[in-house]
Scaffold this motif. Sequence first.
Motif, PDB file in Angstrom:
ATOM      1  N   ARG A 175      -0.577   4.319  -3.579  1.00  0.00           N
ATOM      2  CA  ARG A 175      -0.937   5.518  -2.813  1.00  0.00           C
ATOM      3  C   ARG A 175      -1.703   6.503  -3.682  1.00  0.00           C
ATOM      4  NH1 ARG A 175       4.544   6.182  -1.405  1.00  0.00           N
ATOM      5  NH2 ARG A 175       4.363   8.374  -2.051  1.00  0.00           N
ATOM      6  N   ASP A 176      -1.217   6.692  -4.918  1.00  0.00           N
ATOM      7  CA  ASP A 176      -1.904   7.614  -5.827  1.00  0.00           C
ATOM      8  C   ASP A 176      -3.294   7.103  -6.188  1.00  0.00           C
ATOM      9  OD1 ASP A 176       0.301   9.237  -5.807  1.00  0.00           O
ATOM     10  OD2 ASP A 176       1.053   8.615  -7.770  1.00  0.00           O
ATOM     11  N   ALA A 177      -3.419   5.778  -6.379  1.00  0.00           N
ATOM     12  CA  ALA A 177      -4.720   5.196  -6.718  1.00  0.00           C
ATOM     13  C   ALA A 177      -5.722   5.418  -5.590  1.00  0.00           C
ATOM     14  CB  ALA A 177      -4.567   3.704  -7.009  1.00  0.00           C
ATOM     15  N   ILE A 178      -5.274   5.252  -4.353  1.00  0.00           N
ATOM     16  CA  ILE A 178      -6.153   5.486  -3.195  1.00  0.00           C
ATOM     17  C   ILE A 178      -6.557   6.946  -3.128  1.00  0.00           C
ATOM     18  CG2 ILE A 178      -6.238   5.515  -0.674  1.00  0.00           C
ATOM     19  CD1 ILE A 178      -4.453   3.005  -0.724  1.00  0.00           C
ATOM     20  N   GLU A 179      -5.586   7.833  -3.304  1.00  0.00           N
ATOM     21  CA  GLU A 179      -5.848   9.268  -3.216  1.00  0.00           C
ATOM     22  C   GLU A 179      -6.800   9.738  -4.311  1.00  0.00           C
ATOM     23  OE1 GLU A 179      -5.950  12.954  -1.718  1.00  0.00           O
ATOM     24  OE2 GLU A 179      -4.787  11.337  -0.780  1.00  0.00           O
ATOM     25  N   ASN A 180      -6.665   9.166  -5.508  1.00  0.00           N
ATOM     26  CA  ASN A 180      -7.456   9.621  -6.651  1.00  0.00           C
ATOM     27  C   ASN A 180      -8.820   8.950  -6.771  1.00  0.00           C
ATOM     28  OD1 ASN A 180      -5.402  11.366  -7.489  1.00  0.00           O
ATOM     29  ND2 ASN A 180      -4.390   9.775  -8.692  1.00  0.00           N
ATOM     30  N   SER A 181      -9.094   7.958  -5.943  1.00  0.00           N
ATOM     31  CA  SER A 181     -10.379   7.261  -6.015  1.00  0.00           C
ATOM     32  C   SER A 181     -11.462   8.041  -5.282  1.00  0.00           C
ATOM     33  CB  SER A 181     -10.254   5.863  -5.404  1.00  0.00           C
ATOM     34  OG  SER A 181      -9.995   5.956  -4.009  1.00  0.00           O
ATOM     35  N   ASP A 182     -12.704   7.730  -5.624  1.00  0.00           N
ATOM     36  CA  ASP A 182     -13.842   8.305  -4.896  1.00  0.00           C
ATOM     37  C   ASP A 182     -14.370   7.332  -3.850  1.00  0.00           C
ATOM     38  OD1 ASP A 182     -14.116  10.801  -6.445  1.00  0.00           O
ATOM     39  OD2 ASP A 182     -14.621   9.459  -8.089  1.00  0.00           O
ATOM     40  N   VAL A 183     -14.265   6.035  -4.154  1.00  0.00           N
ATOM     41  CA  VAL A 183     -14.739   4.968  -3.266  1.00  0.00           C
ATOM     42  C   VAL A 183     -13.725   3.830  -3.331  1.00  0.00           C
ATOM     43  CG1 VAL A 183     -16.584   3.293  -2.805  1.00  0.00           C
ATOM     44  CG2 VAL A 183     -17.160   5.566  -3.700  1.00  0.00           C
ATOM     45  N   ILE A 184     -13.501   3.172  -2.194  1.00  0.00           N
ATOM     46  CA  ILE A 184     -12.605   2.018  -2.147  1.00  0.00           C
ATOM     47  C   ILE A 184     -13.415   0.785  -1.769  1.00  0.00           C
ATOM     48  CG2 ILE A 184     -10.554   0.992  -1.051  1.00  0.00           C
ATOM     49  CD1 ILE A 184      -9.624   3.865  -0.468  1.00  0.00           C
ATOM     50  N   LEU A 185     -13.180  -0.312  -2.488  1.00  0.00           N
ATOM     51  CA  LEU A 185     -13.823  -1.590  -2.190  1.00  0.00           C
ATOM     52  C   LEU A 185     -12.723  -2.634  -2.005  1.00  0.00           C
ATOM     53  CD1 LEU A 185     -16.313  -3.519  -2.082  1.00  0.00           C
ATOM     54  CD2 LEU A 185     -16.110  -3.718  -4.580  1.00  0.00           C
ATOM     55  N   LYS A 236      -7.294   2.085   7.487  1.00  0.00           N
ATOM     56  CA  LYS A 236      -6.633   3.298   7.980  1.00  0.00           C
ATOM     57  C   LYS A 236      -6.341   4.263   6.833  1.00  0.00           C
ATOM     58  CE  LYS A 236      -4.428   1.282  12.093  1.00  0.00           C
ATOM     59  NZ  LYS A 236      -5.184   0.015  12.073  1.00  0.00           N
ATOM     60  N   ALA A 237      -5.927   3.723   5.675  1.00  0.00           N
ATOM     61  CA  ALA A 237      -5.633   4.574   4.526  1.00  0.00           C
ATOM     62  C   ALA A 237      -6.896   5.263   4.023  1.00  0.00           C
ATOM     63  CB  ALA A 237      -4.996   3.745   3.417  1.00  0.00           C
ATOM     64  N   ALA A 238      -7.996   4.521   3.969  1.00  0.00           N
ATOM     65  CA  ALA A 238      -9.264   5.102   3.520  1.00  0.00           C
ATOM     66  C   ALA A 238      -9.715   6.201   4.472  1.00  0.00           C
ATOM     67  CB  ALA A 238     -10.327   4.018   3.416  1.00  0.00           C
ATOM     68  N   LYS A 239      -9.591   5.945   5.755  1.00  0.00           N
ATOM     69  CA  LYS A 239      -9.988   6.939   6.755  1.00  0.00           C
ATOM     70  C   LYS A 239      -9.127   8.187   6.654  1.00  0.00           C
ATOM     71  CE  LYS A 239     -10.849   7.431  11.718  1.00  0.00           C
ATOM     72  NZ  LYS A 239     -10.816   6.746  13.033  1.00  0.00           N
ATOM     73  N   LEU A 296       0.818  -1.210   0.000  1.00  0.00           N
ATOM     74  CA  LEU A 296       0.000   0.000   0.000  1.00  0.00           C
ATOM     75  C   LEU A 296       0.850   1.257   0.000  1.00  0.00           C
ATOM     76  CD1 LEU A 296      -2.714  -1.059   2.607  1.00  0.00           C
ATOM     77  CD2 LEU A 296      -2.892  -1.145   0.113  1.00  0.00           C
ATOM     78  N   ARG A 297       2.136   1.123   0.323  1.00  0.00           N
ATOM     79  CA  ARG A 297       3.027   2.283   0.351  1.00  0.00           C
ATOM     80  C   ARG A 297       3.725   2.521  -0.988  1.00  0.00           C
ATOM     81  NH1 ARG A 297       4.075  -0.076   5.522  1.00  0.00           N
ATOM     82  NH2 ARG A 297       6.085  -0.930   4.855  1.00  0.00           N
ATOM     83  N   VAL A 298       3.513   1.623  -1.942  1.00  0.00           N
ATOM     84  CA  VAL A 298       4.025   1.840  -3.293  1.00  0.00           C
ATOM     85  C   VAL A 298       3.351   3.086  -3.870  1.00  0.00           C
ATOM     86  CG1 VAL A 298       4.127   0.890  -5.637  1.00  0.00           C
ATOM     87  CG2 VAL A 298       4.479  -0.609  -3.651  1.00  0.00           C
TER      88      VAL A 298
END
Length: 312
Positions: free
Chosen positions: A127-137, A152-155, A121-123
């Motif tokens: 990280r960019d994919a998480i930041e740029n998403s609107d929703v995570i599943l 924790k990353a989503a929060k 998740l630190r790659v």
Amino acid sequence: MTKILVLGGAHIDRRGMIETETAMGASNPGSWMEEAGGGGFNAARNLARLGFSARMIAPRGGDANGETVAAAALEAGVEDTPFTFLDRRTPSYTAILERDGNLVIAIADMDLYRLFTPRRLRVRAVRDAIENSDVILCDANLPQDTLSAIGKAAKACGKPLAAIAISPAKVVRLKPALADIDMLFMNEAEARALTEAKVDDVCDWPRHLAALGLRGGVITSGARNVVAFSQNETAILHPPLIEAVRDVTGAGDAMASGYLAAIIKGHAPSQALRWGAAAAAITVQSSSATASELDPQTLDAMLALVPPAEMV
């Protein structure tokens, strides 16, 4: 377009269908099929077909099965960005089904998912994919510490997080992350494994799950009543009777996809339940874990057959 990032299972599904009454401990006549599958991947393909931007991140082996998964992602319009381990085999799920489509037994060969560690998740790209998403599943194919890290990353990013339970054995991996999950999709067996509660009425599940810190979710019980809850409401729905059931594989993932799609579009849980039931009804009439004919138009048509949900 809403961007949905999916972190979880994308592998090979093998299913054997028994053609006669099941004879345990004996050879049964039947047929065999193989296709790409996985809880997260099924949901990603459904969501892409419903008009969302879906991106999939999952471990994959450097084998022909991995190429099959990649081809299925391309066909469904999913952005496919795997971690590829050239010296490993792609995970697989092998199931035996009765002639009515119900599961007899299954084997999950998912060892590769252990390599999706929190470090991944630190790659930068993740990280960019998480930041740029609107929703995570995510789904519970991943290790427990990774699921906690996803929560924790989503929060930290303020992103809504949904999760698919996968199985009674795997849903317990989500327990430490429940307070960070906005929607958890599960069946009664998975809810029982998570809560250790004995519940006779499906409407009692929200109380037990909320006591663990979960803010919302959907609990299915096969063709019987399904209940959804959020912090603001609880709703129950009796799914429409589908007589032409071909295969129940992927029904829960379709329920999750339809429900999540409706929530993203601003609907309340009571209406989202109808979307989920409609998507599941389309899927069980298909021989595949995802129905290629699923799109906004077929979903609208099926919604006409789904009764209103009742507030509890």
